[in-house]
Design a protein around this motif. Structure first.
Motif, PDB file in Angstrom:
ATOM      1  N   VAL A   1      24.593  49.053  39.856  1.00 57.29           N
ATOM      2  CA  VAL A   1      23.279  48.679  40.372  1.00 57.29           C
ATOM      3  C   VAL A   1      22.885  47.288  39.888  1.00 57.29           C
ATOM      4  O   VAL A   1      22.458  46.425  40.677  1.00 57.29           O
ATOM      5  CB  VAL A   1      22.225  49.721  39.955  1.00 57.29           C
ATOM      6  CG1 VAL A   1      20.812  49.182  40.171  1.00 57.29           C
ATOM      7  CG2 VAL A   1      22.416  51.018  40.739  1.00 57.29           C
ATOM      8  N   LEU A   2      23.033  47.055  38.594  1.00 58.76           N
ATOM      9  CA  LEU A   2      22.655  45.754  38.040  1.00 58.76           C
ATOM     10  C   LEU A   2      23.579  44.650  38.533  1.00 58.76           C
ATOM     11  O   LEU A   2      23.154  43.502  38.670  1.00 58.76           O
ATOM     12  CB  LEU A   2      22.667  45.821  36.513  1.00 58.76           C
ATOM     13  CG  LEU A   2      21.606  46.750  35.897  1.00 58.76           C
ATOM     14  CD1 LEU A   2      21.728  46.762  34.381  1.00 58.76           C
ATOM     15  CD2 LEU A   2      20.203  46.335  36.307  1.00 58.76           C
ATOM     16  N   MET A   3      24.839  44.994  38.818  1.00 57.71           N
ATOM     17  CA  MET A   3      25.756  43.988  39.361  1.00 57.71           C
ATOM     18  C   MET A   3      25.286  43.520  40.736  1.00 57.71           C
ATOM     19  O   MET A   3      25.304  42.317  41.034  1.00 57.71           O
ATOM     20  CB  MET A   3      27.166  44.568  39.451  1.00 57.71           C
ATOM     21  CG  MET A   3      28.204  43.598  39.995  1.00 57.71           C
ATOM     22  SD  MET A   3      28.417  42.131  38.940  1.00 57.71           S
ATOM     23  CE  MET A   3      29.185  42.902  37.510  1.00 57.71           C
ATOM     24  N   VAL A   4      24.873  44.460  41.586  1.00 62.51           N
ATOM     25  CA  VAL A   4      24.360  44.100  42.907  1.00 62.51           C
ATOM     26  C   VAL A   4      23.142  43.186  42.769  1.00 62.51           C
ATOM     27  O   VAL A   4      23.036  42.147  43.442  1.00 62.51           O
ATOM     28  CB  VAL A   4      23.997  45.360  43.715  1.00 62.51           C
ATOM     29  CG1 VAL A   4      23.231  44.985  44.987  1.00 62.51           C
ATOM     30  CG2 VAL A   4      25.249  46.141  44.079  1.00 62.51           C
ATOM     31  N   LEU A   5      22.228  43.562  41.893  1.00 59.01           N
ATOM     32  CA  LEU A   5      21.016  42.762  41.712  1.00 59.01           C
ATOM     33  C   LEU A   5      21.332  41.395  41.115  1.00 59.01           C
ATOM     34  O   LEU A   5      20.704  40.392  41.465  1.00 59.01           O
ATOM     35  CB  LEU A   5      20.024  43.508  40.825  1.00 59.01           C
ATOM     36  CG  LEU A   5      19.371  44.734  41.457  1.00 59.01           C
ATOM     37  CD1 LEU A   5      18.546  45.493  40.419  1.00 59.01           C
ATOM     38  CD2 LEU A   5      18.503  44.346  42.640  1.00 59.01           C
ATOM     39  N   ALA A   6      22.309  41.344  40.227  1.00 58.27           N
ATOM     40  CA  ALA A   6      22.680  40.070  39.612  1.00 58.27           C
ATOM     41  C   ALA A   6      23.259  39.119  40.652  1.00 58.27           C
ATOM     42  O   ALA A   6      22.908  37.928  40.680  1.00 58.27           O
ATOM     43  CB  ALA A   6      23.685  40.309  38.485  1.00 58.27           C
TER      44      ALA A   6
END
Length: 307
Positions: free
Chosen positions: A26-31
């Motif tokens: 999830v955080l990778m997508v947002l990053a």
């Protein structure tokens, strides 16, 4: 001597509260989305929007906090449930608040008409559900099997569509409005993924987390519901009428109340049918019904329905 056959053990559905392995994707997508936007808009604009999104998360959690505390009182893992909800809300606010550099300009002051924000949110929600597949299908309502007795929820979808189509057509006729075609992009927005991401987040992930934590001890019109229905409806209302933006607070008590009531109805559809897809259909039925009324009025006036 005979032995009894081994009994099957129900599969354990690992959810967001049980593991944090979903947080990485999830955080990778947002990053990635943040970096792409930052290249165009600049890091200062991104950091400012991110700070506003996190502040809005804190405010909405604080507003709902007392009711959330009552719902989770003395329940095991309550703090972990609150942490998961806070992360889900923060991810949503971050995605929606990014400066719109890849959109079309179709937006309003509550950040709902925002193709870029809704697309980023869809991508991180897909990452969440892929990381927790069995939980997503069985508890978050992404499975294709409907619960027994789902038909009343289906009729609600039909009724919402027909009712809002007739109401829209009647109001246009009563006002003597010109037969203006429906804006094509607005129609595509209403039938596309923007409504879906709200259902995946609110009636999918958040409701599943709360239902497991708080249970569903109440019976309402044939559906088993609990504090999750109340809390998600309240959050749904706040996100449409009590939002912190770059221009300050947007406070609309009528929007909070009306969308909160709609949130209760959508949550009931989700609980009665067991499907987030039917809740999505009900969500779309309101707006697409209104759009259909506009298109019907344009046709009756001798104009094209979409323009």
């Amino acid at each position: 001597m005979s032995t009894s056959p081994p009994q099957s053990v129900p599969a354990v559905r690992v959810g967001p509260v049980d593991t944090w392995r979903w947080a990485g994707p999830v955080l990778m997508v947002l990053a990635v989305a943040t970096v792409l936007v930052g290249v165009v808009a600049g890091p200062v604009a991104v950091l400012r929007s991110g700070a506003i999104g996190l502040a809005d998360t804190a405010i909405t959690l604080a507003v709902v906090g007392p009711l959330l505390a009552v719902a989770l009182w003395r329940r095991p893992g309550a703090l972990r449930v609150v942490a998961v909800l806070a992360v889900l809300i923060a991810c949503s606010r971050w995605a929606h608040g990014l400066p719109e550099v890849f959109g079309t300009g179709l937006e309003w002051n509550l950040l709902e008409w925002n193709w870029q924000g809704k697309t980023v949110e869809l991508l991180w929600l897909v990452a969440l559900f892929l990381a927790l597949g069995p939980w997503a299908r069985e508890e978050a309502g992404l499975g294709l099997r409907l619960r027994a007795g789902w038909r009343p929820a289906g009729w609600v979808v039909v009724g919402l569509f027909g009712g809002f189509a007739l109401l829209s057509l009647w109001s246009l006729a009563d006002a003597g409005a010109p037969p203006t075609p429906m804006d094509t992009e607005r129609f595509l927005f209403d039938v596309g993924h923007p409504n879906l991401v709200e259902e995946l987040l609110v009636r999918g992930a958040m409701l599943a987390v709360l239902d497991r934590a708080c249970g569903t001890p109440w019976r309402f019109l044939g559906a088993d519901v609990g504090w999750g229905l109340v809390l998600t409806a309240l959050w749904f209302g706040l996100w449409h009428g009590f939002v912190l933006t770059a221009d300050g607070f947007v406070v609309d008590p009528v929007a909070v109340l009306s969308t909160g009531i709609v949130g209760l109805l959508l949550g009931w559809v989700r609980a009665r049918s067991g499907s987030v897809w039917l809740a999505y259909a009900a969500h779309c039925a309101v707006e697409v019904g209104q759009d259909t009324g506009v298109m019907a009025w344009a046709l009756l006036g001798g104009n094209v329905p979409l323009g």
